[in-house]
Design an enzyme around this catalytic site. Structure first.
Site, PDB file in Angstrom:
ATOM      1  N   VAL A  89       0.837  -1.201   0.000  1.00  3.58           N
ATOM      2  CA  VAL A  89       0.000   0.000   0.000  1.00  3.58           C
ATOM      3  C   VAL A  89       0.876   1.257   0.000  1.00  3.58           C
ATOM      4  CG1 VAL A  89      -1.785   1.293   1.242  1.00  3.58           C
ATOM      5  CG2 VAL A  89      -1.941  -1.191   1.077  1.00  3.58           C
ATOM      6  N   CYS A  90       1.955   1.237   0.763  1.00  4.83           N
ATOM      7  CA  CYS A  90       2.863   2.400   0.818  1.00  4.83           C
ATOM      8  C   CYS A  90       3.505   2.649  -0.546  1.00  4.83           C
ATOM      9  CB  CYS A  90       3.936   2.188   1.879  1.00  4.83           C
ATOM     10  SG  CYS A  90       3.278   1.955   3.538  1.00  4.83           S
ATOM     11  N   ASP A  91       3.895   1.573  -1.204  1.00  2.00           N
ATOM     12  CA  ASP A  91       4.462   1.646  -2.552  1.00  2.00           C
ATOM     13  C   ASP A  91       3.438   2.298  -3.492  1.00  2.00           C
ATOM     14  OD1 ASP A  91       6.494  -0.212  -4.610  1.00  2.00           O
ATOM     15  OD2 ASP A  91       4.549   0.408  -5.377  1.00  2.00           O
TER      16      ASP A  91
END
Length: 166
Positions: free
Chosen positions: A59-61
């Site tokens: 999700v951060c990516d």
């Protein structure tokens, strides 16, 4: 403080919660070359601060890539992605991912940003997922503390807040 969960378990956020209308607290984080960066370094610009637990997760990516794409379409806007990842890991990830429109910054050293913006997770020493938009006069115009850390923020609302900021 907002209620936040990590993998559906409640976590404790340390620091002050930020609200729309607040003066944005200045903070010190580290760039990928280990130089100190502060909010005041981008004074006079609109800032979108994208907070992620770790740049190396799915999700951060995706969140960082999305704001990198949006940055190319925006004028007089700085997009800062802040995590507690080491600056070296952030630099490696950005190079591998072709990220060049956002600045990745590390709060690893002393959680200065995390504590001032109320996103430091006490139990994990990570930052909770959040979005802050700060206008050119350093007023907070948008805040989203994502209730479940593993979920995406509301990208459209954040981008609209940037477009409406002065």
């Amino acid at each position: 403080m907002p209620e936040v969960t990590f993998k559906e378990k409640p976590v404790t956020l340390v620091g002050d919660d930020i609200s729309v209308g607040d003066k944005a607290p200045d903070f010190t984080v580290l760039a990928t070359d280990l130089s100190e960066i502060t909010l005041s370094d981008s004074k006079g610009k609109i800032r979108l601060i994208s907070v992620v637990p770790s740049i190396d997760t799915g999700v951060c990516d995706q969140q960082t890539r999305r704001f990198n794409e949006e940055a190319a379409k925006l004028e007089n806007v700085e997009i800062l992605t802040i995590s507690v990842d080491l600056p070296f890991a952030q630099k490696r990830w950005c190079a591998a991912a072709g990220i060049d429109n956002v600045q990745t910054l590390s709060d690893h050293r002393d959680l200065d940003f995390g504590k001032k913006y109320g996103v430091a997770i006490e139990e994990l020493r990570l930052l909770a997922r959040a979005i802050f938009v700060v206008d050119s006069s350093d007023t907070v115009v948008y805040v989203e503390y994502v209730p479940e850390v593993s979920q995406h923020p509301n990208y459209e609302e954040a981008i609209n807040a940037v477009k409406n900021a002065k």
